[in-house]
Write an enzyme that holds these catalytic residues in place. Structure first.
Site, PDB file in Angstrom:
ATOM      1  N   LYS A  67       0.797  -1.232   0.000  1.00 47.51           N
ATOM      2  CA  LYS A  67       0.000   0.000   0.000  1.00 47.51           C
ATOM      3  C   LYS A  67       0.830   1.284   0.000  1.00 47.51           C
ATOM      4  O   LYS A  67       0.472   2.260  -0.655  1.00 47.51           O
ATOM      5  CB  LYS A  67      -0.942   0.026   1.221  1.00 47.51           C
ATOM      6  N   ASN A  88      -4.987   1.899  -1.811  1.00 46.54           N
ATOM      7  CA  ASN A  88      -5.537   0.535  -1.879  1.00 46.54           C
ATOM      8  C   ASN A  88      -6.315   0.267  -3.169  1.00 46.54           C
ATOM      9  O   ASN A  88      -6.793  -0.831  -3.386  1.00 46.54           O
ATOM     10  CB  ASN A  88      -6.408   0.222  -0.649  1.00 46.54           C
ATOM     11  N   ASP A 103     -10.574   3.001   2.101  1.00 52.91           N
ATOM     12  CA  ASP A 103     -10.804   2.481   3.463  1.00 52.91           C
ATOM     13  C   ASP A 103     -11.622   3.447   4.319  1.00 52.91           C
ATOM     14  O   ASP A 103     -12.470   3.021   5.108  1.00 52.91           O
ATOM     15  CB  ASP A 103      -9.471   2.175   4.156  1.00 52.91           C
ATOM     16  N   ALA A 129      -2.701   3.310  16.266  1.00 53.69           N
ATOM     17  CA  ALA A 129      -2.131   4.431  15.507  1.00 53.69           C
ATOM     18  C   ALA A 129      -1.376   3.939  14.275  1.00 53.69           C
ATOM     19  O   ALA A 129      -0.397   4.543  13.841  1.00 53.69           O
ATOM     20  CB  ALA A 129      -1.215   5.253  16.411  1.00 53.69           C
ATOM     21  N   GLY A 240     -16.919  -5.229  11.819  1.00 56.55           N
ATOM     22  CA  GLY A 240     -16.023  -4.703  10.791  1.00 56.55           C
ATOM     23  C   GLY A 240     -16.262  -5.218   9.381  1.00 56.55           C
ATOM     24  O   GLY A 240     -15.636  -4.740   8.433  1.00 56.55           O
TER      25      GLY A 240
HETATM   26  P1  ATR Z   1      -2.154  -1.483  10.629  1.00 53.62           P
HETATM   27  O1  ATR Z   1      -1.482  -0.837   9.456  1.00 53.62           O
HETATM   28  O2  ATR Z   1      -2.884  -2.750  10.241  1.00 53.62           O
HETATM   29  O3  ATR Z   1      -3.017  -0.577  11.403  1.00 53.62           O
HETATM   30  P2  ATR Z   1       0.240  -1.377  12.279  1.00 53.62           P
HETATM   31  O4  ATR Z   1       0.714  -0.189  11.560  1.00 53.62           O
HETATM   32  O5  ATR Z   1       1.192  -2.475  12.564  1.00 53.62           O
HETATM   33  O6  ATR Z   1      -0.974  -2.078  11.535  1.00 53.62           O
HETATM   34  O7  ATR Z   1      -0.465  -0.896  13.644  1.00 53.62           O
HETATM   35  C1  ATR Z   1      -0.846  -1.799  14.589  1.00 53.62           C
HETATM   36  C2  ATR Z   1      -1.509  -1.078  15.755  1.00 53.62           C
HETATM   37  O8  ATR Z   1      -1.872  -2.059  16.736  1.00 53.62           O
HETATM   38  C3  ATR Z   1      -0.589  -0.108  16.465  1.00 53.62           C
HETATM   39  O9  ATR Z   1      -1.366   0.943  16.998  1.00 53.62           O
HETATM   40  C4  ATR Z   1      -0.012  -0.984  17.584  1.00 53.62           C
HETATM   41  O10 ATR Z   1       0.479  -0.272  18.701  1.00 53.62           O
HETATM   42  P3  ATR Z   1       2.004   0.266  18.718  1.00 53.62           P
HETATM   43  O11 ATR Z   1       2.032   1.477  17.834  1.00 53.62           O
HETATM   44  O12 ATR Z   1       2.255   0.575  20.146  1.00 53.62           O
HETATM   45  O13 ATR Z   1       2.844  -0.860  18.189  1.00 53.62           O
HETATM   46  C5  ATR Z   1      -1.226  -1.763  17.976  1.00 53.62           C
HETATM   47  N1  ATR Z   1      -0.864  -3.006  18.683  1.00 53.62           N
HETATM   48  C6  ATR Z   1      -0.393  -4.127  18.124  1.00 53.62           C
HETATM   49  N2  ATR Z   1      -0.182  -5.072  19.068  1.00 53.62           N
HETATM   50  C7  ATR Z   1      -0.520  -4.519  20.268  1.00 53.62           C
HETATM   51  C8  ATR Z   1      -0.566  -4.983  21.630  1.00 53.62           C
HETATM   52  N3  ATR Z   1      -0.193  -6.224  21.941  1.00 53.62           N
HETATM   53  N4  ATR Z   1      -1.014  -4.130  22.570  1.00 53.62           N
HETATM   54  C9  ATR Z   1      -1.397  -2.863  22.260  1.00 53.62           C
HETATM   55  N5  ATR Z   1      -1.388  -2.384  20.991  1.00 53.62           N
HETATM   56  C10 ATR Z   1      -0.970  -3.195  20.010  1.00 53.62           C
END
Ligand code: ATR
Length: 274
Positions: A67, A88, A103, A129, A240
């Site tokens: 992406k 996307n 999205d 985030a 979702g």
């Molecule tokens: P996507 O693009 O699918 O949104 P990503 O960029 O990897 O995926 O983002 C994953 C999100 O899930 C992030 O907000 C991540 O928090 P961090 O920025 O602190 O990594 C959150 N996340 C993933 N695993 C987590 C966990 N075990 N507990 C809390 N937040 C989690």
């Protein structure tokens, strides 16, 4: 006229439900067209894009991990792609390869369908985030939600997003969640937590006001632990799956010329698959 062709590309791609969705619409509307999944390795993605037109494609969808690369490589980008920083959906227009992002549309249209009036429901708490969070926040901003609170394990990532989106968007650590929920009207999980095989997200919807709406971008399972807790609390919940179905609509319209409907029949077909 020649058959119109579209695709979804990612790596891996076998799990994608997009061929089922678009295949259903092609059949339903009697269109002479095809939509296929194509697995492309990251190092081959630029070459893949450069041969699309010669290979007769009208366009296609792009998913993980392409992406952001698609965002960088397309000739033109729509407003949503610019705001989100990822592409996307691809199509040709005025001789250029365009990249869009559907999205945010998918997120908003899912809530429009299942929780009309949602955007006037008050402050929104967005959990996560990452890339999905950017699309959700763009939709919230577009729909005029004026108080958007990003909660993330890594606060710096939430702060970066808050800066990117500007006024009305604030960043918080997870320890603030309970307090932020007390007057929130929308709670949105944008992380993969709660997905089948993952732990649940650490946010308890019990403290939300009675009018709050809780939604999740995860759709496997349809009812995530977060949505189950919200339902037990008698709050409105939206799963979702509708976001996945609605994000497919604008691409189909661009490639095949008909704006398709998201119906209960289509939803049931994908649910059966889950
Ligand atoms: P996507 O693009 O699918 O949104 P990503 O960029 O990897 O995926 O983002 C994953 C999100 O899930 C992030 O907000 C991540 O928090 P961090 O920025 O602190 O990594 C959150 N996340 C993933 N695993 C987590 C966990 N075990 N507990 C809390 N937040 C989690």
């Amino acid at each position: 006229m020649a058959e119109k062709k579209a695709f979804v590309t990612g790596h891996p791609i076998a799990h994608s439900r997009s061929p089922k969705i678009h295949g259903h619409w092609l059949k339903k509307y009697g269109i002479d067209g095809s939509y296929q999944a194509i697995d492309v390795e990251p190092e081959d993605f630029a070459a893949f894009l450069s041969t699309l037109r010669d290979n007769g494609y009208s366009g296609g969808n792009v998913t993980i991990p392409h992406k952001e690369t698609a965002f960088a490589l397309v000739g033109r980008r729509d407003e949503a792609a610019e705001a989100i920083g990822a592409v996307n959906t691809l199509w040709f227009e005025d001789g250029a390869l365009w990249g869009g992002n559907t999205d945010a549309h998918g997120f908003a249209a899912n809530l429009d369908e299942h929780a009309p009036g949602w955007a006037r429901n008050g402050p929104a708490v967005v959990l996560g985030a990452g890339g999905a969070s950017r699309a959700v926040i763009h939709a919230l901003v577009e729909r005029g939600v004026s108080d958007i609170r990003i909660v993330n394990r890594t606060v710096a990532r939430a702060q970066e997003l808050a800066r990117r989106f500007g006024a009305g968007v604030s960043a918080h650590g997870v320890e603030a969640t309970g307090e932020l929920l007390m007057d929130a009207g929308l709670l949105i999980n944008t992380t993969a937590l709660g997905m089948h095989g993952n732990e649940a997200i650490a946010a308890d919807p019990v403290g939300l006001p009675d009018h709050a709406i809780v939604t999740d971008i995860v759709y496997v399972p349809l009812e995530t632990p977060l949505l189950a807790a919200a339902r037990a609390r008698h709050l409105r919940t939206v799963d979702g799956l509708g976001m996945l179905l609605h994000q497919a609509v604008p691409g189909f319209e661009r490639w095949f010329g008909i704006r398709p409907d998201v119906t209960a029949e289509l939803r049931q077909m994908i649910v059966t698959d889950i």
